[in-house]
Design a protein around this motif. Structure first.
Motif, PDB file in Angstrom:
ATOM      1  N   HIS A  17     -33.509 -16.146  33.256  1.00 40.61           N
ATOM      2  CA  HIS A  17     -32.731 -16.523  34.102  1.00 40.61           C
ATOM      3  C   HIS A  17     -31.251 -16.739  33.577  1.00 40.61           C
ATOM      4  N   ILE A  18     -30.818 -17.181  32.378  1.00 43.64           N
ATOM      5  CA  ILE A  18     -29.830 -18.095  32.170  1.00 43.64           C
ATOM      6  C   ILE A  18     -29.154 -17.251  30.931  1.00 43.64           C
ATOM      7  N   GLY A  19     -27.163 -16.977  30.971  1.00 45.23           N
ATOM      8  CA  GLY A  19     -27.045 -16.549  29.576  1.00 45.23           C
ATOM      9  C   GLY A  19     -25.878 -17.037  29.558  1.00 45.23           C
ATOM     10  N   ASN A  20     -24.920 -16.622  28.308  1.00 42.55           N
ATOM     11  CA  ASN A  20     -23.936 -17.540  27.792  1.00 42.55           C
ATOM     12  C   ASN A  20     -23.091 -16.098  27.679  1.00 42.55           C
ATOM     13  N   LYS A  21     -22.390 -15.711  29.381  1.00 47.66           N
ATOM     14  CA  LYS A  21     -21.319 -14.632  29.021  1.00 47.66           C
ATOM     15  C   LYS A  21     -20.125 -14.436  27.776  1.00 47.66           C
ATOM     16  N   PHE A  22     -20.091 -14.950  27.165  1.00 49.66           N
ATOM     17  CA  PHE A  22     -19.117 -14.582  25.686  1.00 49.66           C
ATOM     18  C   PHE A  22     -19.459 -14.173  24.641  1.00 49.66           C
ATOM     19  N   GLU A  23     -21.099 -14.334  25.028  1.00 53.90           N
ATOM     20  CA  GLU A  23     -21.601 -13.666  24.000  1.00 53.90           C
ATOM     21  C   GLU A  23     -21.320 -12.411  23.896  1.00 53.90           C
ATOM     22  N   SER A  24     -21.677 -11.597  24.178  1.00 59.76           N
ATOM     23  CA  SER A  24     -21.143 -10.460  24.256  1.00 59.76           C
ATOM     24  C   SER A  24     -19.689 -10.137  23.067  1.00 59.76           C
ATOM     25  N   PHE A  25     -18.391 -10.462  23.913  1.00 58.27           N
ATOM     26  CA  PHE A  25     -17.140 -10.417  22.943  1.00 58.27           C
ATOM     27  C   PHE A  25     -16.686 -10.799  21.946  1.00 58.27           C
ATOM     28  N   VAL A  26     -17.670 -11.906  21.852  1.00 48.63           N
ATOM     29  CA  VAL A  26     -17.962 -12.011  20.494  1.00 48.63           C
ATOM     30  C   VAL A  26     -18.805 -12.167  19.219  1.00 48.63           C
ATOM     31  N   PHE A  27     -20.017 -11.494  19.725  1.00 51.66           N
ATOM     32  CA  PHE A  27     -20.674 -10.785  18.941  1.00 51.66           C
ATOM     33  C   PHE A  27     -20.258  -8.925  18.510  1.00 51.66           C
ATOM     34  N   ASN A  28     -19.112  -8.668  19.491  1.00 52.14           N
ATOM     35  CA  ASN A  28     -18.137  -8.051  18.615  1.00 52.14           C
ATOM     36  C   ASN A  28     -17.031  -8.076  17.637  1.00 52.14           C
ATOM     37  N   MET A  29     -16.640  -9.002  18.035  1.00 51.91           N
ATOM     38  CA  MET A  29     -15.535  -9.731  16.942  1.00 51.91           C
ATOM     39  C   MET A  29     -16.483 -10.423  15.365  1.00 51.91           C
TER      40      MET A  29
END
Length: 139
Positions: A75-87
């Motif tokens: 149901h919930i997540g952190n939308k910042f993760e994809s950018f941070v994981f790419n970095m």
């Protein structure tokens, strides 16, 4: 800064605005354990905000207390993760490790780089696969 009162009050709240508007919620995590992992990686908050599109949550977060912690990942997540994981691709490995250790829910904190896992039991962490600093506390 503006979210500091959240940490002083030490009770579950729904925070909005910049974190300064707090509404108490009924969430009870008594008996659960939280494990916080501290990777030695600095994330520049401004970079993450400037490269991420923020949108409303798909789930009414005030209602989290109505579903089991183990269902939160649906149901919930952190939308910042994809950018941070790419970095920092090495950070992407932490969530699966905490789930493998028995976490009910795992999330990166804010813009990172720390992670927290919520467990129904005291987590046993094997230093062979989690090499970052961490702390375990019971609610």
């Amino acid at each position: 800064g503006s979210d500091c009162p959240f940490f002083v009050q030490n009770k579950p709240v729904f925070a909005s605005g910049r974190g300064e508007i707090m509404e108490e919620i009924k969430l009870n995590l008594e008996g659960k354990y939280v494990l916080i992992v501290f990777p030695d990686i600095h994330i520049h908050t401004g970079d993450v905000f400037s490269k991420t599109t923020i949108s409303p949550a798909d789930y009414e977060l005030r209602d989290l207390h109505t579903i089991p912690v183990s269902s939160w990942k649906n149901h919930i997540g952190n939308k910042f993760e994809s950018f941070v994981f790419n970095m920092h691709p090495q950070l992407k490995k932490i969530k699966p490790l905490l789930y493998a250790a028995g976490a009910d829910y795992v999330q990166m904190t804010g813009t990172g780089s720390a992670f927290y896992g919520i467990f129904s039991h005291k987590p046993e962490i094997n230093q062979n696969y989690l090499t970052y600093k961490y702390i375990v506390k019971q609610f």
